[in-house]
Design an enzyme around this catalytic site. Structure first.
Site, PDB file in Angstrom:
ATOM      1  CB  CYS A  88      -0.941  -0.001   1.198  1.00 22.90           C
ATOM      2  SG  CYS A  88      -1.450  -1.658   1.675  1.00 22.90           S
ATOM      3  CG  HIS A 337      -6.436   2.217  -0.056  1.00 22.80           C
ATOM      4  ND1 HIS A 337      -5.254   2.763  -0.498  1.00 22.80           N
ATOM      5  CD2 HIS A 337      -6.088   1.166   0.747  1.00 22.80           C
ATOM      6  CE1 HIS A 337      -4.230   2.076   0.013  1.00 22.80           C
ATOM      7  NE2 HIS A 337      -4.715   1.094   0.756  1.00 22.80           N
TER       8      HIS A 337
END
Ligand SMILES: [Zn+2]
Lengths: 388, 133
Positions: A88, A337
Site C-alpha cells: 500500500c 484506496h
C-alpha cells in the site's frame, strides 16, 4: 540523503476520479492521471527524463505486469520507466524514488505516478491478494485478513488505553465529511458515528465503515530540480523532507502492537531533514486504511501522546478548521484506496492545499504539509514534508 | 492459486504440525516461525531448532466475519496473537469456544485441525489451532 545542494519541486499534479471505473482499465487510468499532471505542469512530454510507477498487485488483480514499460509505451516514449512496489506504500515509494533520482543528479524532470485497478476482481479475491502485503506464509495461512490485522491492533489499543469504538468511528465520520468537499472522492456522502457502529462487522471491532474501500484510480506528479521549477510555474511546492523505514512483515514479531515503529522512524527522519516539528505542520494526509491506523498515526507522527489519540480526535483537532486537519481529501476511507495510487494522491492533495487550490476544503494559510503512506500492517512507512 | 503447491505445503509440515521454530544461542532469542539468520546477531548468531510448548496467553484477538479465499465457509472465526509460555508470539485461530471466552489474558493450548481446503479436488491443509483452557 544529502539535499544541501538543491531541493526538488512539484510542478504538476494529476488525478483521476477514485471509485469504480467499470469502463476504464489500468492503462486508461494511469494515462489519464499522467496526462493531467503534464497538462498541469505545462511541460512538453519530451521534457520528462524518467518515470516511476507505484503499483501493488496489477499481476494478481488484472493479469498485467511490467507497468513501467506499459506506461512508457502508451505515451510513446523510450525513457527509463520503473515500477515500484511496497504494498500500500507503493505510491509513496515511487515518489521517493523519483525524488532520489533527481537529487542524484541523474534526471531533471521526472514523472512519478501510482495506479491500481481493483474492481475487476471479487471482494474475496481482493482480500486474498491484499494479504500479500502481510506475512502471507504465516499470517495468511491462518486465515488472517487485512482488516483482521488492524483489528488486532485496535483491540489492544482499546485494552491498553481505553480507546473506544466511538473514537474510531469519529475518524470515519470526519473523513466522509472532508470527502463531501472533494470532487474526485469515491464516497461524498456524510455518515454518522451510529452508522459506523451499526454497520456490518468485518473484523471485530472494525465494521465495514471503519475500512477503506476497494477502488480504481490513478494519480501522478511532475517533479523537477528546484532551479528550473520557476521556468514552468509561479507556485512550485518543494519537497523538503523524506523519510522511509521498514519493520517486520508479521505483526506478531513487532515490539509493540499499539504503534507502528516504521512510522515513527520515517517521520522523525523527514522532520529532521525538513527542520520542522509536528507543531509546524498545517495539513497532513495519513494512511487510514482502517480507522485505527489514523488514530495510531495521530500518535506515532507526534501530534498526540501515545494513548491520547482518541481524546485528540474527540476534541475535533483533526477536522478541517481544527488544530491540524488530517486527510482533507477524505483519506483512504472516503476518497478511496486504489492501493498503488494512494501515496501519490496524498501528495497531490497536499500540493493543492499549499497552492491554495483546495476549494471548499482549503486549510487557510497552509504553508507546510505532510504525507504518511504505510505498506502492509506497518512493515513499510514513508513520510514526506512539503513547503510552499 | 499459490497455496495449491504440494512442495510448498510439504516443506512447512514440521512448522505447521509441531511448534518447531529456532533459537539463537548467542542472544538467547526464540523465533517462530524459524529465521534464516538472527536479526539481532546476524553473522555472530548461532541458530538451532527449538520446539515450543503448546501453551500460551492471548495478547489480542479479533473475530473475522469476511474471510479470504479458502476460509469463507469458516466465518465467523476468532484469530488471536498468542504469547507462548516458553516462546515468542504467534498468530492463529481460536476454536471450540464461544466468542465471549476469547479474551486478552485467556490461557490457550494447541489442537490439531483442518486449516482450509483448496476447493473440492484440492489438498486439505492441516495445522494447529488453539482452544481456551
Ligand atoms: Zn541472536
Amino acid at each position: 540523503m544529502d539535499n544541501s545542494k538543491f531541493r526538488v519541486a512539484v510542478i504538476g499534479i494529476g488525478l483521476t476520479k477514485f471509485g469504480e471505473h467499470w469502463e476504464k482499465g489500468l492503462r486508461n487510468l494511469a494515462i489519464e492521471a499522467g496526462v493531467n499532471a503534464v497538462t498541469d505542469a505545462k511541460i512538453e512530454g519530451k521534457e520528462i527524463d524518467a518515470m516511476y510507477i507505484g503499483n501493488m498487485a496489477s499481476g494478481r488483480l488484472t493479469g498485467q505486469e511490467h507497468l513501467g514499460a506499459l506506461v512508457a509505451d502508451q505515451i510513446g516514449m523510450n525513457i527509463p520507466a520503473t515500477r515500484v512496489e511496497a504494498a500500500c506504500a507503493s505510491g509513496g515509494l515511487a515518489l521517493r524514488q523519483g525524488l532520489l533520482s533527481i537529487l542524484s543528479g541523474q534526471h531533471n524532470v521526472v514523472l512519478v505516478g501510482g495506479a491500481e485497478k481493483m474492481t475487476d476482481m471479487s471482494v474475496d479475491q481482493v482480500t486474498t491478494t491484499l494479504m500479500g502485503a502481510a506475512d502471507e506464509e504465516w499470517e495468511g495461512f491462518q486465515g488472517l485478513t487485512f482488516p483482521g490485522l488492524y483489528a488486532l491492533m485496535a483491540r489492544r489499543h482499546m485494552h491498553d488505553y481505553g480507546t473506544r469504538r466511538e473514537h474510531l468511528a469519529m475518524i470515519s465520520v470526519k473523513n466522509h465529511e472532508h470527502a463531501s468537499m472533494n470532487p474526485i472522492a469515491q464516497f461524498q456522502n456524510k455518515i454518522t458515528v451510529d452508522q459506523v457502529l451499526k454497520s456490518t462487522m468485518v473484523a471485530d471491532p472494525l465494521t465495514l465503515l471503519d475500512c477503506s474501500p476497494v477502488s480504481d484510480g490513478a494519480a501522478a506528479l511532475i517533479l523537477c530540480r528546484e532551479d528550473i521549477a520557476k521556468k514552468y510555474t509561479d507556485n512550485p511546492v518543494y519537497i523538503v523532507g523524506s523519510g522511509q523505514a521498514s519493520d517486520t512483515l508479521a505483526l506478531a514479531q513487532r515490539k509493540s502492537l499499539t504503534r507502528l515503529d516504521a512510522t515513527i522512524m520515517a517521520s522523525r527522519a523527514a522532520y529532521k531533514q525538513a527542520g520542522v516539528a509536528p507543531k509546524d505542520i498545517n495539513v497532513v494526509e495519513v494512511h487510514d486504511c482502517f480507522t485505527i491506523a489514523e488514530l495510531m498515526a495521530v500518535e506515532d507522527l507526534g501530534f498526540a501522546e501515545k494513548g491520547k489519540g482518541g481524546k485528540f480526535i474527540e476534541e475535533g483537532n483533526t477536522k478541517l478548521g481544527g488544530k491540524i486537519p488530517f486527510n482533507t481529501s477524505g483519506g483512504l476511507k472516503a476518497c478511496g484506496h486504489p492501493v498503488g495510487a494512494t501515496g501519490i494522491k496524498q501528495a497531490c492533495e497536499v500540493v493543492m492545499q499549499l497552492r491554495g487550490e483546495a476549494g471548499a476544503r482549503q486549510v487557510k494559510g497552509a504553508e507546510i504539509g505532510m504525507t504518511h503512506n504505510v505498506g502492509g500492517s506497518g512493515a513499510t512507512a514513508v513520510v514526506h514534508v512539503f513547503k510552499k | 492459486m499459490h497455496r495449491t503447491s504440494v512442495p510448498l505445503l510439504w516443506r512447512r509440515f514440521k512448522h505447521h504440525y509441531r511448534l518447531l521454530g529456532n533459537h539463537c544461542k548467542t542472544c538467547k532469542t526464540d523465533y517462530y516461525p524459524p529465521r534464516e539468520i538472527c536479526p539481532t546477531c546476524r553473522r555472530k548468531g548461532v541458530l538451532e531448532e527449538k520446539e515450543f510448548e503448546k501453551k500460551g496467553t492471548i495478547q489480542t484477538y479479533s473475530i473475522i466475519y469476511a474471510g479470504p479465499v479458502g476460509f469463507d465457509k469458516q466465518t465467523p472465526y476468532a484469530v488471536a496473537l498468542i504469547k507462548l509460555d516458553n516462546g515468542p508470539v504467534l498468530v492463529s485461530q481460536i476454536v471450540d469456544a464461544p466468542f465471549d471466552q476469547v479474551k486478552i489474558g485467556a490461557k490457550v493450548t494447541a489442537v490439531f485441525r483442518k486449516i482450509y481446503e483448496d476447493g473440492k479436488e484440492g489438498i486439505i491443509h492441516y495445522g494447529l489451532k488453539w482452544k481456551v483452557v
